[in-house]
Design a protein around this motif. Sequence first.
Motif, PDB file in Angstrom:
ATOM      1  N   ASN A  26     117.509  60.218  77.449  1.00  0.00           N
ATOM      2  CA  ASN A  26     118.000  59.865  78.773  1.00  0.00           C
ATOM      3  C   ASN A  26     117.178  58.682  79.266  1.00  0.00           C
ATOM      4  OD1 ASN A  26     117.617  60.265  81.935  1.00  0.00           O
ATOM      5  ND2 ASN A  26     119.594  61.175  81.384  1.00  0.00           N
ATOM      6  N   TRP A  27     117.851  57.651  79.746  1.00  0.00           N
ATOM      7  CA  TRP A  27     117.145  56.430  80.137  1.00  0.00           C
ATOM      8  C   TRP A  27     116.144  56.662  81.267  1.00  0.00           C
ATOM      9  CZ3 TRP A  27     117.134  52.649  76.919  1.00  0.00           C
ATOM     10  CH2 TRP A  27     118.250  52.376  76.107  1.00  0.00           C
ATOM     11  N   ILE A  28     116.389  57.631  82.108  1.00  0.00           N
ATOM     12  CA  ILE A  28     115.488  57.894  83.238  1.00  0.00           C
ATOM     13  C   ILE A  28     114.392  58.880  82.834  1.00  0.00           C
ATOM     14  CG2 ILE A  28     115.316  58.791  85.590  1.00  0.00           C
ATOM     15  CD1 ILE A  28     118.245  57.905  85.986  1.00  0.00           C
ATOM     16  N   ALA A  29     114.791  60.083  82.441  1.00  0.00           N
ATOM     17  CA  ALA A  29     113.819  61.142  82.147  1.00  0.00           C
ATOM     18  C   ALA A  29     113.038  60.870  80.872  1.00  0.00           C
ATOM     19  CB  ALA A  29     114.543  62.484  82.037  1.00  0.00           C
ATOM     20  N   GLY A  30     113.678  60.274  79.874  1.00  0.00           N
ATOM     21  CA  GLY A  30     112.991  60.057  78.615  1.00  0.00           C
ATOM     22  C   GLY A  30     111.883  59.030  78.700  1.00  0.00           C
ATOM     23  N   LEU A  31     112.110  57.973  79.469  1.00  0.00           N
ATOM     24  CA  LEU A  31     111.153  56.864  79.520  1.00  0.00           C
ATOM     25  C   LEU A  31     110.205  56.927  80.708  1.00  0.00           C
ATOM     26  CD1 LEU A  31     113.553  53.948  78.501  1.00  0.00           C
ATOM     27  CD2 LEU A  31     112.074  55.344  77.043  1.00  0.00           C
ATOM     28  N   ALA A  32     110.431  57.848  81.630  1.00  0.00           N
ATOM     29  CA  ALA A  32     109.623  57.891  82.858  1.00  0.00           C
ATOM     30  C   ALA A  32     108.142  58.091  82.568  1.00  0.00           C
ATOM     31  CB  ALA A  32     110.130  59.000  83.781  1.00  0.00           C
ATOM     32  N   GLY A  33     107.805  58.943  81.594  1.00  0.00           N
ATOM     33  CA  GLY A  33     106.403  59.193  81.281  1.00  0.00           C
ATOM     34  C   GLY A  33     105.704  57.961  80.767  1.00  0.00           C
ATOM     35  N   LEU A  34     106.315  57.285  79.802  1.00  0.00           N
ATOM     36  CA  LEU A  34     105.710  56.077  79.231  1.00  0.00           C
ATOM     37  C   LEU A  34     105.512  54.997  80.289  1.00  0.00           C
ATOM     38  CD1 LEU A  34     107.735  55.830  75.886  1.00  0.00           C
ATOM     39  CD2 LEU A  34     105.285  56.276  76.083  1.00  0.00           C
ATOM     40  N   VAL A  35     106.527  54.800  81.107  1.00  0.00           N
ATOM     41  CA  VAL A  35     106.477  53.723  82.097  1.00  0.00           C
ATOM     42  C   VAL A  35     105.480  54.011  83.215  1.00  0.00           C
ATOM     43  CG1 VAL A  35     107.828  52.501  83.863  1.00  0.00           C
ATOM     44  CG2 VAL A  35     108.830  52.965  81.604  1.00  0.00           C
ATOM     45  N   LEU A  36     105.478  55.237  83.729  1.00  0.00           N
ATOM     46  CA  LEU A  36     104.662  55.534  84.906  1.00  0.00           C
ATOM     47  C   LEU A  36     103.219  55.926  84.558  1.00  0.00           C
ATOM     48  CD1 LEU A  36     107.256  57.376  87.170  1.00  0.00           C
ATOM     49  CD2 LEU A  36     106.627  54.960  87.104  1.00  0.00           C
ATOM     50  N   PHE A  37     102.953  56.302  83.301  1.00  0.00           N
ATOM     51  CA  PHE A  37     101.567  56.580  82.933  1.00  0.00           C
ATOM     52  C   PHE A  37     100.798  55.303  82.605  1.00  0.00           C
ATOM     53  CE2 PHE A  37      98.330  57.629  79.642  1.00  0.00           C
ATOM     54  CZ  PHE A  37      97.486  58.373  80.455  1.00  0.00           C
ATOM     55  N   THR A  59     104.717  62.345  88.480  1.00  0.00           N
ATOM     56  CA  THR A  59     106.159  62.245  88.721  1.00  0.00           C
ATOM     57  C   THR A  59     106.899  61.879  87.439  1.00  0.00           C
ATOM     58  OG1 THR A  59     105.796  61.579  91.023  1.00  0.00           O
ATOM     59  CG2 THR A  59     107.932  61.042  90.041  1.00  0.00           C
ATOM     60  N   GLY A  60     106.342  60.926  86.697  1.00  0.00           N
ATOM     61  CA  GLY A  60     107.009  60.478  85.485  1.00  0.00           C
ATOM     62  C   GLY A  60     106.935  61.456  84.336  1.00  0.00           C
ATOM     63  N   MET A  61     105.843  62.218  84.278  1.00  0.00           N
ATOM     64  CA  MET A  61     105.611  63.099  83.137  1.00  0.00           C
ATOM     65  C   MET A  61     106.069  64.531  83.368  1.00  0.00           C
ATOM     66  SD  MET A  61     101.825  61.629  82.233  1.00  0.00           S
ATOM     67  CE  MET A  61     101.454  62.997  81.148  1.00  0.00           C
ATOM     68  N   GLU A  62     106.237  64.922  84.627  1.00  0.00           N
ATOM     69  CA  GLU A  62     106.612  66.311  84.888  1.00  0.00           C
ATOM     70  C   GLU A  62     107.792  66.437  85.856  1.00  0.00           C
ATOM     71  OE1 GLU A  62     103.768  69.346  85.143  1.00  0.00           O
ATOM     72  OE2 GLU A  62     102.154  68.197  84.216  1.00  0.00           O
ATOM     73  N   VAL A  63     107.737  65.761  87.000  1.00  0.00           N
ATOM     74  CA  VAL A  63     108.779  65.958  88.011  1.00  0.00           C
ATOM     75  C   VAL A  63     110.137  65.472  87.514  1.00  0.00           C
ATOM     76  CG1 VAL A  63     109.548  65.380  90.339  1.00  0.00           C
ATOM     77  CG2 VAL A  63     107.116  65.834  89.904  1.00  0.00           C
ATOM     78  N   ILE A  64     110.201  64.215  87.087  1.00  0.00           N
ATOM     79  CA  ILE A  64     111.486  63.654  86.654  1.00  0.00           C
ATOM     80  C   ILE A  64     112.048  64.386  85.440  1.00  0.00           C
ATOM     81  CG2 ILE A  64     112.585  61.586  85.690  1.00  0.00           C
ATOM     82  CD1 ILE A  64     110.878  59.924  87.608  1.00  0.00           C
ATOM     83  N   PRO A  65     111.232  64.620  84.374  1.00  0.00           N
ATOM     84  CA  PRO A  65     111.816  65.362  83.246  1.00  0.00           C
ATOM     85  C   PRO A  65     112.226  66.787  83.587  1.00  0.00           C
ATOM     86  CG  PRO A  65     109.480  64.939  82.891  1.00  0.00           C
ATOM     87  CD  PRO A  65     109.898  64.119  84.054  1.00  0.00           C
ATOM     88  N   LEU A  66     111.492  67.443  84.496  1.00  0.00           N
ATOM     89  CA  LEU A  66     111.900  68.791  84.897  1.00  0.00           C
ATOM     90  C   LEU A  66     113.226  68.769  85.645  1.00  0.00           C
ATOM     91  CD1 LEU A  66     108.589  70.581  85.959  1.00  0.00           C
ATOM     92  CD2 LEU A  66     110.103  71.145  84.047  1.00  0.00           C
ATOM     93  N   ILE A  67     113.426  67.766  86.485  1.00  0.00           N
ATOM     94  CA  ILE A  67     114.718  67.635  87.169  1.00  0.00           C
ATOM     95  C   ILE A  67     115.829  67.469  86.138  1.00  0.00           C
ATOM     96  CG2 ILE A  67     116.109  66.118  88.641  1.00  0.00           C
ATOM     97  CD1 ILE A  67     113.567  65.565  90.271  1.00  0.00           C
TER      98      ILE A  67
END
Length: 202
Positions: free
Chosen positions: A152-163, A58-66
């Motif tokens: 972007n505070w959501i899409a940019g950091l989602a991968g780092l935080v959720l991985f 979700t953090g590395m693909e779903v959120i950034p794709l959205i």
Amino acid sequence: MPDTLRATFKLLFFIGLIAVEVIRFPHRMRNKRERQQKRLASERVTGAQIALDMLAFTGMEVIPLIYVLTPWFNFADYELPVWVGGLGVIALASALGLLWRAHADLGRNWSPTLEITPEHALVTRGVYRSIRHPIYTAVWLLNLAQALLLHNWIAGLAGLVLFLPVYLARVPREEQMMLEHFGEEYRSYMNRTGRLIPRLSR
């Protein structure tokens, strides 16, 4: 940052995600075929692990794709210098190169889950000569590229935080499984290699 440049960085990241799937696709297909033919010597997949993997996805693909394909997260955009995006391109290219090389070196020993087949071999060639988990290194580089390219505070950091929780939960279990299967051979390998980057001293 000009909108055209922001859009370019989004496009480059999107191309990077496609490249990741292209690199992994033949290995996934081969692993799927072989799983149907072989009995696993050891498989350690739990419901919690599946949930963590979905969180990372979700953090590395779903959120950034959205973010790339819709305006939904645009309210969380922020500005960074253009050179930061340039560093993101370098991180992305490095991650893709390392991911391809690690999969090529691992060959038939690669698996998307924690498992060992009866024919499993300890790979110590190529990038595995100095790094035990180069695929995780590549994933961290991809997450860094995501943060540097998607401002972007959501899409940019989602991968780092959720991985991060996936990494912290999975790597110790993976190394314990390897120690149980390969014994002193793997312990010796651990002593001369780094987990994510080469050891500075041996």
